[in-house]
Write a protein that holds these residues in place. Structure first.
Motif, PDB file in Angstrom:
ATOM      1  N   PRO A  35       0.834  -1.205   0.000  1.00 61.60           N
ATOM      2  CA  PRO A  35       0.000   0.000   0.000  1.00 61.60           C
ATOM      3  C   PRO A  35       0.865   1.251   0.000  1.00 61.60           C
ATOM      4  CG  PRO A  35      -0.677  -1.563   1.691  1.00 61.60           C
ATOM      5  CD  PRO A  35       0.619  -2.037   1.168  1.00 61.60           C
ATOM      6  N   ARG A  36       0.358   2.296  -0.617  1.00 62.94           N
ATOM      7  CA  ARG A  36       1.084   3.547  -0.584  1.00 62.94           C
ATOM      8  C   ARG A  36       0.100   4.698  -0.647  1.00 62.94           C
ATOM      9  NH1 ARG A  36       3.779   1.999  -6.246  1.00 62.94           N
ATOM     10  NH2 ARG A  36       2.218   2.787  -7.650  1.00 62.94           N
ATOM     11  N   ARG A  37       0.486   5.796  -0.064  1.00 59.60           N
ATOM     12  CA  ARG A  37      -0.387   6.952  -0.005  1.00 59.60           C
ATOM     13  C   ARG A  37      -0.249   7.772  -1.269  1.00 59.60           C
ATOM     14  NH1 ARG A  37       1.561   8.762   4.173  1.00 59.60           N
ATOM     15  NH2 ARG A  37       2.878  10.447   3.387  1.00 59.60           N
ATOM     16  N   PRO A  38      -1.365   8.073  -1.973  1.00 58.25           N
ATOM     17  CA  PRO A  38      -1.269   8.898  -3.171  1.00 58.25           C
ATOM     18  C   PRO A  38      -0.598  10.234  -2.882  1.00 58.25           C
ATOM     19  CG  PRO A  38      -3.452   7.937  -2.973  1.00 58.25           C
ATOM     20  CD  PRO A  38      -2.752   7.669  -1.682  1.00 58.25           C
ATOM     21  N   VAL A  39       0.137  10.719  -3.855  1.00 58.83           N
ATOM     22  CA  VAL A  39       0.814  12.000  -3.729  1.00 58.83           C
ATOM     23  C   VAL A  39       0.162  12.973  -4.695  1.00 58.83           C
ATOM     24  CG1 VAL A  39       2.993  13.233  -4.018  1.00 58.83           C
ATOM     25  CG2 VAL A  39       2.988  10.894  -3.117  1.00 58.83           C
ATOM     26  N   ARG A  44       0.809  23.496 -10.188  1.00 55.56           N
ATOM     27  CA  ARG A  44       1.949  24.376  -9.914  1.00 55.56           C
ATOM     28  C   ARG A  44       3.254  23.580  -9.943  1.00 55.56           C
ATOM     29  NH1 ARG A  44      -1.789  25.817  -6.164  1.00 55.56           N
ATOM     30  NH2 ARG A  44      -0.696  24.682  -4.517  1.00 55.56           N
ATOM     31  N   ALA A  45       3.204  22.302  -9.587  1.00 53.85           N
ATOM     32  CA  ALA A  45       4.416  21.489  -9.536  1.00 53.85           C
ATOM     33  C   ALA A  45       4.799  20.981 -10.916  1.00 53.85           C
ATOM     34  CB  ALA A  45       4.223  20.315  -8.576  1.00 53.85           C
ATOM     35  N   ILE A  46       3.810  20.735 -11.771  1.00 50.27           N
ATOM     36  CA  ILE A  46       4.063  20.213 -13.104  1.00 50.27           C
ATOM     37  C   ILE A  46       3.438  21.155 -14.120  1.00 50.27           C
ATOM     38  CG2 ILE A  46       3.634  18.311 -14.700  1.00 50.27           C
ATOM     39  CD1 ILE A  46       3.667  16.429 -12.356  1.00 50.27           C
ATOM     40  N   SER A  47       4.185  21.510 -15.123  1.00 48.10           N
ATOM     41  CA  SER A  47       3.739  22.495 -16.102  1.00 48.10           C
ATOM     42  C   SER A  47       2.556  21.977 -16.915  1.00 48.10           C
ATOM     43  CB  SER A  47       4.891  22.856 -17.041  1.00 48.10           C
ATOM     44  OG  SER A  47       4.438  23.699 -18.079  1.00 48.10           O
ATOM     45  N   SER A  86       3.307   9.546  -7.384  1.00 49.01           N
ATOM     46  CA  SER A  86       4.704   9.853  -7.111  1.00 49.01           C
ATOM     47  C   SER A  86       4.871  11.369  -7.168  1.00 49.01           C
ATOM     48  CB  SER A  86       5.626   9.212  -8.150  1.00 49.01           C
ATOM     49  OG  SER A  86       5.467   7.820  -8.184  1.00 49.01           O
ATOM     50  N   SER A  87       5.654  11.919  -6.249  1.00 45.82           N
ATOM     51  CA  SER A  87       5.855  13.367  -6.255  1.00 45.82           C
ATOM     52  C   SER A  87       6.713  13.767  -7.447  1.00 45.82           C
ATOM     53  CB  SER A  87       6.534  13.810  -4.964  1.00 45.82           C
ATOM     54  OG  SER A  87       7.889  13.419  -4.974  1.00 45.82           O
ATOM     55  N   PRO A  88       6.535  14.979  -7.954  1.00 43.43           N
ATOM     56  CA  PRO A  88       7.375  15.434  -9.069  1.00 43.43           C
ATOM     57  C   PRO A  88       8.860  15.357  -8.748  1.00 43.43           C
ATOM     58  CG  PRO A  88       5.500  16.891  -8.791  1.00 43.43           C
ATOM     59  CD  PRO A  88       5.483  15.962  -7.622  1.00 43.43           C
ATOM     60  N   ASP A  89       9.241  15.717  -7.534  1.00 41.73           N
ATOM     61  CA  ASP A  89      10.661  15.673  -7.191  1.00 41.73           C
ATOM     62  C   ASP A  89      11.177  14.239  -7.192  1.00 41.73           C
ATOM     63  OD1 ASP A  89      10.824  18.385  -6.990  1.00 41.73           O
ATOM     64  OD2 ASP A  89      10.607  18.446  -4.810  1.00 41.73           O
ATOM     65  N   TRP A  90      10.366  13.312  -6.721  1.00 48.09           N
ATOM     66  CA  TRP A  90      10.799  11.901  -6.737  1.00 48.09           C
ATOM     67  C   TRP A  90      10.980  11.430  -8.176  1.00 48.09           C
ATOM     68  CZ3 TRP A  90       9.648   7.135  -8.626  1.00 48.09           C
ATOM     69  CH2 TRP A  90      10.249   6.048  -7.996  1.00 48.09           C
TER      70      TRP A  90
END
Length: 586
Positions: A35-39, A44-47, A86-90
Motif C-alpha cells: 500500500p502507498r499513499r497517493p501523492v 503548480r508542480a508540473i507544467s 509519485s511526487s514530481p521531485d521523486w
C-alpha cells in the motif's frame, strides 16, 4: 518510457533500457504488493504549457510507447496514475539516477525493481526541459482509478496451485559465450536454434541484432548478416525486434530457399496488412525469401524477395516465429507450407483491440502460406486451399488459427501436433495445441480466464457460465505470474543422451529462467497438463539462471542441436549451455 536519450540514441539502446524506463511510475497494479499513499501532483508542480506537453508527447511516442501506456500494465507499468502517486521531485530524481535510488534502498524503487526484474539506467544527460516535458505529458494523461466493481470481481490469484518440483536436476555444460553485440545487457540476443538436415546436419542460431550463426563444434561462425542486405533493418528498441526468426525450406539443399523475418521503421514501403491512418504505425515486419546460391557453403549469399509486410502499432509482439512442419513428407498437404506467428503488435493494450479480435485481421494469428504459389492478393506467395477460412471473403485466408497475444514459438511434437506458446499480459502464460480455425481468445481471454480489453487488463475474471461450447479454444498447459512472467517456448526431447527427458516437452520462463516440463502425451486442447520444475546444475554445482547471469531478467531460451539434444541460452550474458544429463536431486 520517456526517460530515455534522444531518438537516434534510443534506437541504439538495448531492450533492457527500454523495458524499465518508467519503473518509477508504477500504477495501480503495484499497489497490490505494498500500500502507498497517493501523492498530489498539482498544476503548480508540473507544467501545463501546451508546447511542453507536445514536446513530451513526441518523446513519449518515439521512445516509451513500446513498453508503456496510460491504460494498461504491459512490459512496464501503466502510467495512468504516475504523477498522482509519485511526487514530481521523486520522479525527477529517479529519472536522473534510478540505480542510485535503488542503491539507497528507496522503497518504491525497490518494489518496482522486484516486480519488473530490471533497473533503469541513469540518464544525467537529459535536459531539464526534456524531463519537464515528459512530466507535463504524463500529468496531462492521468487516468481514473479502476472502479470497485472491476477490482471486486477480479481473481486475486488466478492459479493458486504452485508448480511442484519434479525431483530431477539437469546437468549442464557451458559451451560458449557468443560475441557481444552491445556494451550492455542483453550482450548477445541469441533467440532461436534450429537444425538444417544434411548430410551433414548443421546447427544455426539467430541473433536478433541481424546475425545468423552456425554452431561449428563449440564455436559460432557468422553464416549470414542481413544488416547490409536490408539497409532499413532495425533492432531498436529491442523487445524481440530486429532479426525475428528464420526457417529453411525442407528442400533447402536442392533449392537454396531460406526464409527470414526482420523489422523496419514505419513507412518504408506499403504494407500488405495495414489499418486506419488514425492508428499509429511503430514498425513494419517483413518476411523475406532468400535464394542461397550455394546451400552447402559456410556463408550464405544470394538475392532476396519480399513476401509480405505487416504494420504494427508498437514495437512489441511482431512477427515472432516462422517454421515449416518438419514431419510433413512430400505429397502431403502440409509439405512446403510456411507457418508464421504474428502477435497483436501491442494493439490491445494501446486501445486498438479490434485489430486482433477476429479473423478479419491478421494480428494475433498463426498464418499458413505457400511460398511456392502466387495466388495471394499481392501475388508473391500462395494461400493453401485447405486453410480454414478460405472461401470467406471477409476473412484473412492466410490465417490457420488465431486469438494470440504473442505467439512467440512454433514447434511440432513427434506425433505431429503443432504447439504454440503465447506470452500473456499480466496473469497467464500459455502452451496451446494448434487446431485449424480455432480462436484462442485474445483479447477476450488470457489463459483459461476472461479478460476485459476495454478495462484494466491486469485483471482477469472467471469465464461466464453461459459461454457457448467451442467458442474459444483453451490452453493445454498454463501458469500464472506467481511463477514467471513470460513463457519461453521449448521442444519435445527426442535425443538419446538424456533418457529421463524423452517424451517431455521442456520449456521455461524468459524472465526468471526457471525450467519446466510437461509430458507430451498429456497435451490436449483445453485439458490442462500438470507442469513440473526441473532444477539445474553446471559443472556439478546446483545453480539457477538468475545466479548464472547475475540479473533478475535472464532472457532464457531453449533450442535443439544435433541428434535432438537440448540447449539453453541466455541473452543477458550470451552464454550457451548443452544439457548433458538428468538425475534425481540428491
Amino acid at each position: 518510457m520517456p526517460l530515455l536519450p534522444p531518438l537516434r540514441s534510443i534506437f541504439r539502446t538495448t531492450v533492457g533500457l527500454l523495458t524499465t524506463c518508467l519503473l518509477m511510475v508504477g500504477g495501480a497494479e503495484s499497489r497490490a504488493q505494498a500500500p502507498r499513499r497517493p501523492v498530489a501532483a498539482t498544476s503548480r508542480a508540473i507544467s501545463t504549457d501546451p508546447k511542453l506537453v507536445v514536446r513530451g508527447e513526441r518523446l513519449f511516442e518515439n521512445q516509451c510507447s513500446p513498453c508503456h501506456n496510460f491504460r494498461q500494465k504491459g512490459i512496464g507499468p501503466s502510467l495512468g496514475q504516475a504523477t498522482t502517486e509519485s511526487s514530481p521531485d521523486w520522479l525527477r530524481a529517479f529519472i536522473r539516477n534510478a540505480p542510485g535510488q535503488i542503491a539507497r534502498r528507496d522503497p518504491r524503487a525497490l518494489r518496482l525493481y522486484e516486480e519488473y526484474k530490471q533497473a533503469m539506467p541513469a540518464f544525467p544527460h537529459l535536459t531539464a526541459t526534456d524531463v519537464e516535458a515528459l512530466l507535463a505529458y504524463l500529468h496531462g494523461n492521468r487516468q481514473a482509478e479502476p472502479t470497485a466493481s472491476e477490482t471486486d470481481a477480479a481473481l486475486s490469484d488466478p492459479i493458486p496451485e504452485k508448480i511442484p518440483k519434479s525431483g530431477l536436476r539437469l546437468g549442464l555444460e557451458e559451451v560458449l559465450t557468443a560475441p557481444a553485440t552491445a556494451p550492455k545487457a542483453p550482450l548477445a540476443r541469441l533467440n532461436k536454434m534450429a537444425v538444417l538436415p544434411g548430410p551433414p546436419d548443421r546447427v544455426f542460431l539467430q541473433e536478433l541484432r541481424g546475425l545468423l550463426y552456425e554452431l561449428a563444434g563449440n564455436d559460432l561462425r557468422v553464416a549470414m548478416d542481413i544488416r547490409p542486405l536490408r539497409p532499413r533493418f532495425t533492432h531498436a528498441p529491442g523487445l524481440a525486434t530486429g532479426f525475428g526468426s528464420f526457417a529453411f525450406h525442407p528442400e533447402f539443399l536442392k533449392n537454396g530457399l531460406l526464409y527470414t523475418t526482420h523489422a523496419e521503421p514505419a513507412g518504408m514501403a506499403p504494407a500488405d496488412f495495414a489499418y486506419a491512418d488514425s492508428v499509429r504505425v511503430a514498425l513494419q515486419w517483413v518476411l523475406t525469401e532468400w535464394k542461397i546460391e550455394n546451400p552447402t557453403a559456410p556463408t550464405f549469399a544470394g538475392p532476396g524477395r519480399e513476401l509480405l509486410r505487416v504494420n504494427v502499432v508498437t514495437a512489441i509482439h511482431g512477427m515472432q516465429d516462422i517454421a515449416f512442419n518438419p514431419l510433413a513428407q512430400p505429397g502431403s498437404p502440409d509439405y512446403g507450407l510456411l507457418y508464421v506467428g504474428i502477435g497483436d503488435g501491442g494493439a490491445t493494450e494501446h486501445g486498438h483491440g479490434d485489430l486482433c479480435a477476429d479473423n478479419r485481421h491478421v494480428w494475433g494469428s498463426v498464418l499458413r502460406i505457400d511460398p511456392g504459389d502466387r495466388n495471394a492478393r499481392n501475388g508473391r506467395y500462395g494461400i493453401p486451399p485447405d486453410n480454414p477460412f478460405v472461401g470467406d471473403p471477409a476473412a484473412v485466408g492466410e490465417i490457420y488459427c488465431r486469438g494470440f497475444r504473442n505467439p512467440n514459438r512454433l514447434t511440432w511434437t513427434p506425433d505431429g501436433r503443432l504447439l504454440v506458446t503465447d506470452i500473456g499480459q499480466a496473469n497467464a502464460e500459455e502452451l496451446n495445441v494448434a487446431l485449424a480455425g480455432a480462436d484462442y481468445g485474445w483479447p477476450h481471454r488470457e489463459g483459461t480466464f476472461r479478460l476485459n480489453p476495454a478495462g484494466k487488463m491486469n485483471l482477469v475474471y472467471p469465464r461466464p457460465a453461459d459461454e457457448a461450447p467451442g467458442r474459444y479454444a483453451y490452453p493445454a498447459a498454463q501458469y500464472d505470474h506467481d511463477e514467471g512472467n513470460a513463457i519461453s517456448g521449448g521442444v519435445v526431447y527426442t535425443g538419446s543422451a538424456v533418457p529421463a527427458l524423452r517424451g517431455k516437452y521442456v520449456f521455461g520462463d524468459v524472465v526468471n529462467g526457471r525450467v519446466f516440463f510437461v509430458e507430451s502425451s498429456a497435451l490436449h486442447p483445453g485439458v490442462l497438463a500438470p507442469i513440473q520444475e526441473l532444477d539445474v546444475e553446471v559443472a556439478g554445482r546446483p545453480t539457477t539462471f538468475q545466479q548464472r547471469t547475475g540479473a533478475k531478467k535472464t532472457d532464457f531460451r531453449i533450442g535443439t542441436g544435433l541428434n535432438g539434444e537440448l540447449y539453453f541460452f541466455t541473452k543477458t550474458d550470451g552464454k550457451l549451455y548443452r544439457v548433458t544429463g538428468c538425475a534425481p536431486v540428491r
